[in-house]
Design a protein around this motif. Sequence first.
Motif, PDB file in Angstrom:
ATOM      1  N   GLN A 112       2.330   9.176  -9.920  1.00  0.00           N
ATOM      2  CA  GLN A 112       3.509   8.542 -10.507  1.00  0.00           C
ATOM      3  C   GLN A 112       4.520   8.173  -9.424  1.00  0.00           C
ATOM      4  O   GLN A 112       5.084   7.072  -9.434  1.00  0.00           O
ATOM      5  CB  GLN A 112       4.164   9.474 -11.538  1.00  0.00           C
ATOM      6  CG  GLN A 112       5.315   8.841 -12.299  1.00  0.00           C
ATOM      7  CD  GLN A 112       5.839   9.742 -13.410  1.00  0.00           C
ATOM      8  OE1 GLN A 112       5.330  10.843 -13.635  1.00  0.00           O
ATOM      9  NE2 GLN A 112       6.855   9.276 -14.109  1.00  0.00           N
ATOM     10  N   ALA A 113       4.721   9.071  -8.470  1.00  0.00           N
ATOM     11  CA  ALA A 113       5.668   8.798  -7.388  1.00  0.00           C
ATOM     12  C   ALA A 113       5.171   7.673  -6.484  1.00  0.00           C
ATOM     13  O   ALA A 113       5.947   6.815  -6.041  1.00  0.00           O
ATOM     14  CB  ALA A 113       5.903  10.068  -6.569  1.00  0.00           C
ATOM     15  N   VAL A 114       3.872   7.659  -6.221  1.00  0.00           N
ATOM     16  CA  VAL A 114       3.283   6.611  -5.381  1.00  0.00           C
ATOM     17  C   VAL A 114       3.392   5.251  -6.073  1.00  0.00           C
ATOM     18  O   VAL A 114       3.754   4.236  -5.444  1.00  0.00           O
ATOM     19  CB  VAL A 114       1.824   6.976  -5.055  1.00  0.00           C
ATOM     20  CG1 VAL A 114       1.099   5.791  -4.428  1.00  0.00           C
ATOM     21  CG2 VAL A 114       1.769   8.171  -4.118  1.00  0.00           C
ATOM     22  N   ASP A 115       3.107   5.206  -7.355  1.00  0.00           N
ATOM     23  CA  ASP A 115       3.245   3.956  -8.104  1.00  0.00           C
ATOM     24  C   ASP A 115       4.685   3.459  -8.081  1.00  0.00           C
ATOM     25  O   ASP A 115       4.936   2.257  -7.903  1.00  0.00           O
ATOM     26  CB  ASP A 115       2.801   4.169  -9.560  1.00  0.00           C
ATOM     27  CG  ASP A 115       1.293   4.235  -9.724  1.00  0.00           C
ATOM     28  OD1 ASP A 115       0.581   3.663  -8.877  1.00  0.00           O
ATOM     29  OD2 ASP A 115       0.842   4.859 -10.693  1.00  0.00           O
ATOM     30  N   ALA A 116       5.628   4.360  -8.249  1.00  0.00           N
ATOM     31  CA  ALA A 116       7.041   3.973  -8.261  1.00  0.00           C
ATOM     32  C   ALA A 116       7.463   3.399  -6.911  1.00  0.00           C
ATOM     33  O   ALA A 116       8.222   2.422  -6.847  1.00  0.00           O
ATOM     34  CB  ALA A 116       7.908   5.174  -8.627  1.00  0.00           C
ATOM     35  N   ALA A 117       6.978   3.991  -5.829  1.00  0.00           N
ATOM     36  CA  ALA A 117       7.322   3.488  -4.492  1.00  0.00           C
ATOM     37  C   ALA A 117       6.767   2.089  -4.282  1.00  0.00           C
ATOM     38  O   ALA A 117       7.455   1.199  -3.747  1.00  0.00           O
ATOM     39  CB  ALA A 117       6.785   4.444  -3.432  1.00  0.00           C
ATOM     40  N   ALA A 118       5.511   1.868  -4.695  1.00  0.00           N
ATOM     41  CA  ALA A 118       4.917   0.538  -4.559  1.00  0.00           C
ATOM     42  C   ALA A 118       5.676  -0.479  -5.400  1.00  0.00           C
ATOM     43  O   ALA A 118       5.920  -1.613  -4.954  1.00  0.00           O
ATOM     44  CB  ALA A 118       3.445   0.574  -4.969  1.00  0.00           C
ATOM     45  N   ASP A 119       6.068  -0.097  -6.596  1.00  0.00           N
ATOM     46  CA  ASP A 119       6.825  -1.008  -7.458  1.00  0.00           C
ATOM     47  C   ASP A 119       8.181  -1.342  -6.862  1.00  0.00           C
ATOM     48  O   ASP A 119       8.679  -2.470  -7.010  1.00  0.00           O
ATOM     49  CB  ASP A 119       7.004  -0.371  -8.844  1.00  0.00           C
ATOM     50  CG  ASP A 119       5.701  -0.300  -9.636  1.00  0.00           C
ATOM     51  OD1 ASP A 119       4.774  -1.064  -9.313  1.00  0.00           O
ATOM     52  OD2 ASP A 119       5.629   0.534 -10.567  1.00  0.00           O
ATOM     53  N   THR A 120       8.806  -0.379  -6.189  1.00  0.00           N
ATOM     54  CA  THR A 120      10.101  -0.620  -5.552  1.00  0.00           C
ATOM     55  C   THR A 120       9.987  -1.703  -4.484  1.00  0.00           C
ATOM     56  O   THR A 120      10.850  -2.589  -4.378  1.00  0.00           O
ATOM     57  CB  THR A 120      10.631   0.676  -4.920  1.00  0.00           C
ATOM     58  OG1 THR A 120      10.878   1.638  -5.954  1.00  0.00           O
ATOM     59  CG2 THR A 120      11.923   0.433  -4.138  1.00  0.00           C
ATOM     60  N   VAL A 121       8.916  -1.657  -3.693  1.00  0.00           N
ATOM     61  CA  VAL A 121       8.745  -2.650  -2.624  1.00  0.00           C
ATOM     62  C   VAL A 121       8.457  -4.033  -3.221  1.00  0.00           C
ATOM     63  O   VAL A 121       9.017  -5.045  -2.773  1.00  0.00           O
ATOM     64  CB  VAL A 121       7.630  -2.214  -1.665  1.00  0.00           C
ATOM     65  CG1 VAL A 121       7.388  -3.293  -0.608  1.00  0.00           C
ATOM     66  CG2 VAL A 121       8.000  -0.905  -0.985  1.00  0.00           C
ATOM     67  N   PHE A 156       0.845  -1.181   0.000  1.00  0.00           N
ATOM     68  CA  PHE A 156       0.000   0.000   0.000  1.00  0.00           C
ATOM     69  C   PHE A 156       0.888   1.241   0.000  1.00  0.00           C
ATOM     70  O   PHE A 156       1.795   1.352   0.828  1.00  0.00           O
ATOM     71  CB  PHE A 156      -0.884   0.054   1.247  1.00  0.00           C
ATOM     72  CG  PHE A 156      -1.904  -1.045   1.341  1.00  0.00           C
ATOM     73  CD1 PHE A 156      -3.234  -0.790   1.078  1.00  0.00           C
ATOM     74  CD2 PHE A 156      -1.536  -2.331   1.711  1.00  0.00           C
ATOM     75  CE1 PHE A 156      -4.184  -1.795   1.175  1.00  0.00           C
ATOM     76  CE2 PHE A 156      -2.478  -3.342   1.809  1.00  0.00           C
ATOM     77  CZ  PHE A 156      -3.806  -3.075   1.532  1.00  0.00           C
ATOM     78  N   ALA A 157       0.634   2.181  -0.889  1.00  0.00           N
ATOM     79  CA  ALA A 157       1.400   3.424  -0.932  1.00  0.00           C
ATOM     80  C   ALA A 157       0.456   4.602  -1.092  1.00  0.00           C
ATOM     81  O   ALA A 157      -0.555   4.518  -1.810  1.00  0.00           O
ATOM     82  CB  ALA A 157       2.416   3.389  -2.072  1.00  0.00           C
ATOM     83  N   TYR A 158       0.809   5.735  -0.437  1.00  0.00           N
ATOM     84  CA  TYR A 158      -0.035   6.931  -0.448  1.00  0.00           C
ATOM     85  C   TYR A 158       0.842   8.166  -0.609  1.00  0.00           C
ATOM     86  O   TYR A 158       1.990   8.190  -0.181  1.00  0.00           O
ATOM     87  CB  TYR A 158      -0.842   7.034   0.856  1.00  0.00           C
ATOM     88  CG  TYR A 158      -1.739   5.851   1.071  1.00  0.00           C
ATOM     89  CD1 TYR A 158      -3.029   5.839   0.560  1.00  0.00           C
ATOM     90  CD2 TYR A 158      -1.285   4.716   1.742  1.00  0.00           C
ATOM     91  CE1 TYR A 158      -3.851   4.733   0.720  1.00  0.00           C
ATOM     92  CE2 TYR A 158      -2.089   3.607   1.905  1.00  0.00           C
ATOM     93  CZ  TYR A 158      -3.379   3.622   1.397  1.00  0.00           C
ATOM     94  OH  TYR A 158      -4.174   2.521   1.540  1.00  0.00           O
ATOM     95  N   GLY A 159       0.292   9.194  -1.233  1.00  0.00           N
ATOM     96  CA  GLY A 159       1.040  10.428  -1.404  1.00  0.00           C
ATOM     97  C   GLY A 159       0.261  11.450  -2.195  1.00  0.00           C
ATOM     98  O   GLY A 159      -0.969  11.354  -2.353  1.00  0.00           O
ATOM     99  N   THR A 160       0.996  12.417  -2.754  1.00  0.00           N
ATOM    100  CA  THR A 160       0.359  13.522  -3.469  1.00  0.00           C
ATOM    101  C   THR A 160       0.519  13.421  -4.976  1.00  0.00           C
ATOM    102  O   THR A 160      -0.122  14.176  -5.711  1.00  0.00           O
ATOM    103  CB  THR A 160       0.961  14.856  -2.995  1.00  0.00           C
ATOM    104  OG1 THR A 160       2.382  14.842  -3.224  1.00  0.00           O
ATOM    105  CG2 THR A 160       0.688  15.077  -1.514  1.00  0.00           C
TER     106      THR A 160
END
Length: 501
Positions: free
Chosen positions: A259-268, A252-256
């Motif tokens: 694109q940045a939120v998707d990238a963080a989820a993909d990193t995990v 689960f990732a959240y933000g503003t």
Amino acid sequence: MKRPRIAVAGFQHETNTFAPIPTPFETFKEGGAWPAMKFGPEVTETLSGLNLPMGGFLDEGDDFDIIPILWTFAEPGGYVTDDAFDRIAGMIVDGVKQAGSIDGVYLDLHGAMVTQSHEDGEAELLRRIREATGPALPIAVSLDLHGNMSREFFERASSVAIYRTYPHVDMADTGARARKLLREELTRGIPFAKAWRQLDYIIPIQAQSTRREPGGRLYAMLPGLASGAVSSVDFVFGFPPADVTDCGCSVFAYGTDQQAVDAAADTVIAALQSAEDELHNPLVPATDAVAKAGQLADSASKPVLIADAQDNPGAGATGDTTGVLAALVDGGAQQAVIGMLWDPETAGIARTAGKGAEIDVAIGGRFPQLGTGPFKARVRVEALSDGQFTFTGPMYGGAHASLGPMAALKVLDRDCDVTIVVGSNRTQNADQAIFTHMGIDPTQQAIVVVKSAVHFLADYEPIAETVIFAESPGANPCQLDRIPFTRLRKGVRLGPNGPAF
């Protein structure tokens, strides 16, 4: 600016769909390792200051007007009955409605609740709340690391914070993070951009500890991902003994910024994929575990610890199988203690007989379909307790235990030195106080056996020479390719590098 009015409620259950014991409404009322069901002001009075998500949420600042509805927890077990779910969910929904004009909701949930009618109990609870509030009201949720989460749940929650330790020593911290996310959403006035990812293999519960690798480094990476346009990234390892479509790990990732939120989820997700080869923790057959423990104990300066992982009540098992107990006695174990076995009948017999009495008992084994029967022996009643005491370890510390009549029983008619602790209310042994309040000092034992899978590590590993995870019958199956799943999503793998479902 007016203070936000936030309705809060807690409804926690970890459902083992293979467990033979259903979870009715009465079990939620009882309490045990955690407090009994609380309503209204009792929620804030009882839970503030405890290592629970609700406690952390309540203690994190004073910028909300809190409307407490209820908080309840039941020891992990089989399916939550429809009656229990409907009654408790109904009280929460009614409480939200009666709260009047509110700015948000906080829910202290588990993430692995399965009811007789709903594979994802948390998603269904959110659906019912959304029917009352509409789709726009911010709903912040905290979850256990062992959640099995569906897309429906993800879409209905506004933000999610998840434990980052196993053993769960950061439950209060997680509630505090949930409050910070809710505060951020309310301050910004618009919903989070959010992302959800699901792993393609199920992780064995014995491989999930954050006191081991790779769990430690996987969770340690999460705070560093929350910066700039990313407010939070978390993941659940999943709860394997649950025959549901979405069993397993999700992110689960959240933000503003989407694109940045998707990238963080993909990193995990990429990190979890890369760690696949490391996520194994094979169990040792009980007889071998006892033999190894005895050999190590001969030269050890600390007790050797054995975890009866597959009979862990904290994962819904009965806590009364006798495989490891029989291995201790048959193996001639010396200066050994095992606990806690769930057996209210034996505890009652011992209490009636009195301390010092010698009695014949048949301990545990009330569910022969799990693979063990009762353990029969002549024992001496070494100690008795009413099961009321205060936990002292880092996970439960400060909470009041209510485990019913308990007894410590010394085996007399075999060539061994084994003491068995039995209790009346089922719970896992994740705190030394289960022994110490009865006058048993675990540090003075050669072998200590706990009915737990991983949570015990927080309080017991610091005093142990080493830890051995034993394989013995129980309702918390840990060998994933042996579990008779029927409902999993097609293609998910049964364990790291395991066969596809």
